[in-house]
Design an enzyme around this catalytic site. Structure first.
Site, PDB file in Angstrom:
ATOM      1  N   GLY A 253       0.801  -1.275  -0.212  1.00 28.61           N
ATOM      2  CA  GLY A 253       0.020   0.010   0.111  1.00 28.61           C
ATOM      3  C   GLY A 253       0.824   1.356   0.121  1.00 28.61           C
ATOM      4  N   PRO A 296       5.363  -4.490  -1.062  1.00 30.53           N
ATOM      5  CA  PRO A 296       5.085  -3.208  -1.838  1.00 30.53           C
ATOM      6  C   PRO A 296       4.758  -3.701  -3.470  1.00 30.53           C
ATOM      7  CG  PRO A 296       7.606  -3.572  -1.633  1.00 30.53           C
ATOM      8  CD  PRO A 296       6.827  -4.714  -0.853  1.00 30.53           C
ATOM      9  N   ARG A 298       2.844  -1.318  -6.023  1.00 28.76           N
ATOM     10  CA  ARG A 298       2.909  -0.186  -6.686  1.00 28.76           C
ATOM     11  C   ARG A 298       4.056   0.839  -6.525  1.00 28.76           C
ATOM     12  NH1 ARG A 298      -1.628   2.650  -7.027  1.00 28.76           N
ATOM     13  NH2 ARG A 298      -2.646   1.489  -5.606  1.00 28.76           N
ATOM     14  N   ARG A 335      -7.463   3.294 -14.854  1.00 30.23           N
ATOM     15  CA  ARG A 335      -7.397   3.489 -13.457  1.00 30.23           C
ATOM     16  C   ARG A 335      -8.292   5.139 -13.459  1.00 30.23           C
ATOM     17  NH1 ARG A 335      -3.275   5.195 -10.892  1.00 30.23           N
ATOM     18  NH2 ARG A 335      -3.985   4.276  -8.857  1.00 30.23           N
ATOM     19  N   TYR A 339     -11.336   4.764 -10.884  1.00 31.79           N
ATOM     20  CA  TYR A 339     -11.410   5.207  -9.613  1.00 31.79           C
ATOM     21  C   TYR A 339     -10.919   6.720  -9.419  1.00 31.79           C
ATOM     22  CZ  TYR A 339      -7.607   1.815  -9.239  1.00 31.79           C
ATOM     23  OH  TYR A 339      -6.390   1.031  -9.333  1.00 31.79           O
ATOM     24  N   CYS A 366     -14.578   3.993 -27.051  1.00 35.27           N
ATOM     25  CA  CYS A 366     -15.813   4.208 -27.157  1.00 35.27           C
ATOM     26  C   CYS A 366     -16.741   4.484 -25.656  1.00 35.27           C
ATOM     27  CB  CYS A 366     -16.634   3.469 -28.128  1.00 35.27           C
ATOM     28  SG  CYS A 366     -15.994   3.745 -29.933  1.00 35.27           S
ATOM     29  N   TYR A 395      -0.450  -1.300 -11.937  1.00 38.66           N
ATOM     30  CA  TYR A 395      -1.749  -1.295 -12.246  1.00 38.66           C
ATOM     31  C   TYR A 395      -2.488  -0.669 -13.442  1.00 38.66           C
ATOM     32  CZ  TYR A 395      -1.535  -2.650  -7.528  1.00 38.66           C
ATOM     33  OH  TYR A 395      -1.159  -3.436  -6.174  1.00 38.66           O
TER      34      TYR A 395
END
Ligand SMILES: *Cc1c(COP(=O)(O)O)cnc(C)c1O
Length: 437
Positions: A253, A296, A298, A335, A339, A366, A395
């Site tokens: 995280g 870890p 990301r 991404r 979100y 589209c 990601y």
């Protein structure tokens, strides 16, 4: 190069005399010409440096630390080899990620298997490969794994993933350690206690430790401190029942800089808080110091990866906004649409020009929601220019898809002026390869 961009770009990034962005010694305009766009560029020096930084920052404070890369951030055979060379372990969350680990003969004892709904087949794969530990996410999985291990007459090391009920203040879609989550066995409800007792009773499961993962990206340090306290207290309550906690994991995280003015804590700051809280809690409860496992994902691959796009159509809606459309979008990076993730956008072939217009970088898919960067401040943009999106290594390719029958991009690794392909661009034939007429 504008120094404010340093936190979002790979370590080797600079601007050459032509005003082009250079990564790992390679001019991105040359990369675009050779490999086409959209293209994902990973800087090998940054990848290795971040692996070493995690090892160094944690082990200098807490020698018994294992750094385990969370594969789901980006899985690739060349990357797995690199991680193995750097001495990291591997977190997998699916049979596919485990298959990749096997393909590169990743040391099995350094593999951890996560997931809230592992299938029988996936658990069999894990047992067969004799991985380090299965991180069990529920009572049902515990019973299933016990049966499978018993059937094969073997004993499997397991950790229990508990949910400490701590909110890390990140996006609701990426929060996992709170009570109302599909991940982890809640401590608050008594279910974690039940699972501990079952695991300690299981003849074919060896309960080696506890795990939690709060969510991602976590820009605050306090949630780690609080959650570690909660979980160690929980662990200590089983000492009399014979539980010896040999491993402990606060998950991953760790945040990265997506935007130049939103900087995360340094790796050393996370290490300071996590190792401090672990020592303190173990001392308070009289627990021997366990092995610390940090995960870890990301924070290893994110900062090393840059997405490159070519500008196509430009649509100006007078008085409203200018849409600059690029040749990728939600197919290679969902991404922002999924979100509201934010990125910087750079005019990679005119890095020396002054920013003077606000434009919105749109994808080619589209969906009206297919916008990569809203209101980016850029120099004048023309069709054919190159847009770079930094901090795109995590990601993005990992969640890529073939919406609109778009082939997934090529991925290159750059180092010392050389680029090597680590994933070829998909072809139209690839897109139809599994269809049956
Ligand atoms: C996703 C995940 C990670 C990695 O999260 P990052 O934000 O990429 O560091 C680590 N551990 C578990 C269990 C995960 O599910």
């Amino acid at each position: 190069m504008d120094p404010s961009l340093k936190p979002v770009l790979p370590d080797t990034a600079h601007v050459n005399a032509k005003g082009h962005l250079v990564l790992g010694g390679c001019d991105v305009a040359d990369l675009a010409k050779e490999f086409g766009t959209p293209l994902y560029v990973f800087d090998e020096a940054t990848l290795r440096k971040r692996c070493r930084a995690f090892l160094q920052e944690f082990r200098s404070r807490y020698p018994a630390t294992q750094v385990v890369y969370a594969s789901k951030a980006f899985s690739n055979v060349a990357l797995a080899r690199l991680l193995q060379e750097e001495g990291l372990g591997l977190d997998v969350v699916s049979g596919g990620e485990l298959a990749l680990a096997r393909r590169v003969e990743f040391p099995a004892e350094r593999i951890y298997f996560h997931g809230n709904n592992k299938s029988v087949e996936e658990l069999r794969m894990a047992l067969e490969y004799r991985i380090g530990a299965v991180v069990v996410d529920g009572l049902g999985e515990l019973e299933l794994l016990e049966r499978l291990a018993a059937g094969w007459g073997m004993t499997q090391d397991v950790m229990l993933r508990v949910s400490p009920g701590v909110d890390p203040h990140t996006h609701a879609h990426t929060t996992t350690g709170i009570l109302d989550s599909k991940f982890g066995i809640p401590i608050q409800t008594g279910q974690a206690e039940e699972a501990m007792k079952a695991a300690l009773r299981s003849p074919h499961l060896n309960l080696v430790g506890l795990h939690f993962h709060l969510g991602s990206p976590i820009f605050e340090l306090e949630p780690y401190r609080v959650a570690i306290k909660v979980v160690l207290e929980f662990a200590a309550s089983f000492t009399r029942q014979g539980f010896q906690m040999r491993a402990f994991s606060p998950g991953g995280g760790f945040a990265i800089a997506y935007l130049r003015d939103t900087l995360p804590p340094e790796i050393g700051e996370y290490a300071h808080v996590i190792t401090g809280a672990l020592r303190e809690g173990c001392e308070r409860h009289g627990l021997p110091l366990p092995q610390l496992v940090v995960e870890p994902g990301r924070a290893i691959v994110g900062p090393a990866g840059v997405a490159l796009y070519t500008v196509g159509a430009i649509k100006e809606v007078p008085g409203v906004r200018t849409y600059v459309a690029v040749d990728g979008g939600m197919g290679d990076n969902i991404r922002p649409a999924l979100y509201g993730a934010q990125y910087e956008a750079l005019l990679a072939n005119h890095m020396d020009e002054a920013d003077e217009q606000r434009v919105t970088i749109a994808g080619k898919y589209c969906e009206s929601g297919d916008v990569l960067v809203r209101d980016a401040l850029l120099p004048p943009v023309r069709s054919g220019d190159l847009i770079a999106m930094p901090a795109a290594g995590a990601y993005a390719p990992a969640m890529s898809n073939n919406y609109n029958m778009a082939p997934r991009p090529a991925i290159v690794m750059v180092k010392d002026g050389k680029a090597r392909l680590i994933r070829r661009r998909e072809t139209y034939e690839d897109l139809m390869a599994s269809d049956v007429l």
